[in-house]
Design an enzyme around this catalytic site. Structure first.
Site, PDB file in Angstrom:
ATOM      1  N   GLY A 154      -3.305   8.758  -3.932  1.00 37.88           N
ATOM      2  CA  GLY A 154      -4.662   9.063  -4.411  1.00 37.88           C
ATOM      3  C   GLY A 154      -4.861  10.424  -5.033  1.00 37.88           C
ATOM      4  O   GLY A 154      -5.898  10.692  -5.620  1.00 37.88           O
ATOM      5  N   CYS A 180      -4.597  -1.527  -1.619  1.00 37.35           N
ATOM      6  CA  CYS A 180      -4.716  -0.093  -1.861  1.00 37.35           C
ATOM      7  C   CYS A 180      -5.858   0.126  -2.852  1.00 37.35           C
ATOM      8  O   CYS A 180      -5.799  -0.390  -3.984  1.00 37.35           O
ATOM      9  CB  CYS A 180      -3.395   0.410  -2.431  1.00 37.35           C
ATOM     10  N   THR A 220      -8.079   1.874   1.766  1.00 37.54           N
ATOM     11  CA  THR A 220      -7.775   0.974   2.884  1.00 37.54           C
ATOM     12  C   THR A 220      -7.343   1.715   4.152  1.00 37.54           C
ATOM     13  O   THR A 220      -7.276   1.108   5.222  1.00 37.54           O
ATOM     14  CB  THR A 220      -6.695  -0.051   2.481  1.00 37.54           C
ATOM     15  N   GLU A 276      -2.361   8.652   8.674  1.00 36.59           N
ATOM     16  CA  GLU A 276      -0.895   8.500   8.675  1.00 36.59           C
ATOM     17  C   GLU A 276      -0.256   9.258   9.838  1.00 36.59           C
ATOM     18  O   GLU A 276       0.817   8.904  10.302  1.00 36.59           O
ATOM     19  CB  GLU A 276      -0.297   8.994   7.356  1.00 36.59           C
ATOM     20  N   ASP A 325       0.876  -1.174   0.000  1.00 37.34           N
ATOM     21  CA  ASP A 325       0.000   0.000   0.000  1.00 37.34           C
ATOM     22  C   ASP A 325       0.915   1.226   0.000  1.00 37.34           C
ATOM     23  O   ASP A 325       2.132   1.099   0.155  1.00 37.34           O
ATOM     24  CB  ASP A 325      -0.879  -0.007   1.266  1.00 37.34           C
ATOM     25  N   THR A 381      -6.665   2.770  -4.374  1.00 38.07           N
ATOM     26  CA  THR A 381      -6.240   3.611  -5.495  1.00 38.07           C
ATOM     27  C   THR A 381      -5.545   2.775  -6.569  1.00 38.07           C
ATOM     28  O   THR A 381      -5.888   2.863  -7.757  1.00 38.07           O
ATOM     29  CB  THR A 381      -5.283   4.710  -4.974  1.00 38.07           C
TER      30      THR A 381
HETATM   31  N1  DGL Z   1      -4.591   3.333   1.050  1.00 37.89           N
HETATM   32  C1  DGL Z   1      -4.740   3.808  -0.247  1.00 37.89           C
HETATM   33  C2  DGL Z   1      -6.039   3.470  -0.887  1.00 37.89           C
HETATM   34  O1  DGL Z   1      -6.593   2.466  -0.519  1.00 37.89           O
HETATM   35  C3  DGL Z   1      -4.121   5.036  -0.733  1.00 37.89           C
HETATM   36  C4  DGL Z   1      -4.133   6.286   0.021  1.00 37.89           C
HETATM   37  C5  DGL Z   1      -3.282   7.267  -0.756  1.00 37.89           C
HETATM   38  O2  DGL Z   1      -2.089   7.009  -0.881  1.00 37.89           O
HETATM   39  O3  DGL Z   1      -3.830   8.268  -1.235  1.00 37.89           O
HETATM   40  O4  DGL Z   1      -6.529   4.136  -1.746  1.00 37.89           O
END
Ligand code: DGL
Length: 267
Positions: free
Chosen positions: A43, A73, A186, A151, A10, A75
């Site tokens: 994202g 992830c 996620t 985060e 991710d 995205t």
């Molecule tokens: N955890 C990621 C997702 O599921 C990405 C978050 C990101 O980096 O913008 O989209």
């Protein structure tokens, strides 16, 4: 091969929602995790950049003995879509497992989808839901600030900043009378309690990371690739930025101290 690890990646700690579920469902499996924390967020980037990062993440995981890759992830899963991405070993993203669960549990056929800007722009969840049932109503909302809050550890249910942001994103969705909400990035299930508090406890929340873990179990079982190890498996984490920050935030989410199992690595 059976006792090789499951590779999970991710952009940051969102994929831990998959790891947590894998540890429950498949306690004897080893897991290699990569969180690309130096390049988060994915994202808000272009599809070309997201795809390049995702390919590099996969190449990093391939340096280890792995038998399956999970793009934990939303995205990456959305941008990859149906393109052949990893073809020489079992692979899953999170979109289809989440949609399958959402469409199975909805009673009213009114489903909400939260995600990063790239995910919502791709329409990945909406398209998959409509493949399942074209008459289902889908309300989508991009929630870019959630990733940064998670985060940075702003995850407590009573955190006033995160609550304010959640109200801004979710109160308009409440009017759409959805009965199921896919937390399509996620990272978002890390603040699921707060989201439930704002959207209403009667709305069923779906965690794509956790659903991908269930799919991975079925897939490995199908292919005869489940580990026959009798001892508990080991999780090893690699991140491209601060090991300390990741270990600290992960502790709150995984309810276990992973310091000592987190290493710094660049793709
Ligand atoms: N955890 C990621 C997702 O599921 C990405 C978050 C990101 O980096 O913008 O989209």
């Amino acid at each position: 091969m059976k006792n090789d690890a499951i590779g999970v990646f991710d952009s940051g700690m969102g994929g831990l929602t998959t790891v947590r579920e894998l540890n429950i469902l498949l306690p004897h499996e080893n897991i290699i995790y990569f969180g690309d924390t130096a390049r988060i967020p994915y994202g808000s980037r272009s599809n070309a950049t997201i795809l390049r990062y995702a390919k590099e993440d996969v190449e990093f995981l391939r340096k280890h003995q792995i038998k399956m890759i999970i793009a934990a992830c939303g995205t990456v899963s959305s941008v990859v879509g149906d393109q052949p991405f990893v073809t020489d070993m079992p692979f899953t993203g999170v979109v289809y497992p989440a949609v399958e669960e959402a469409c199975s549990v909805t009673k009213t056929g009114r489903i909400g989808v939260l995600g990063t800007p790239a995910t919502i722009k791709s329409g990945s969840y909406e398209k998959a839901i409509h493949k399942w049932n074209p008459s289902y109503f889908v309300a989508s909302k991009a929630c870019p600030l959630f990733v940064h809050l998670v985060e940075n550890g702003y995850t407590a249910i009573d955190n006033p900043v995160t609550r304010l942001v959640a109200e801004e994103y979710l109160l308009p969705l409440k009017e759409q009378e959805i009965d199921t909400l896919i937390l399509g990035c996620t990272h978002y299930p890390v603040i699921a309690d707060l989201i439930a508090d704002v959207i209403g406890k009667d709305v069923r929340l779906i965690s794509p990371g956790a659903e991908a873990a269930k799919y991975a179990k079925a897939c490995l079982d199908n292919k005869g690739l489940l580990s026959d190890r009798t001892e508990t498996g080991k999780n090893t984490y690699y991140v491209s930025d601060s090991v300390e920050l990741f270990a600290e935030n992960a502790k709150h989410f995984l309810q276990t101290d992973i310091t000592g199992n987190v290493y710094s690595s660049h793709v």
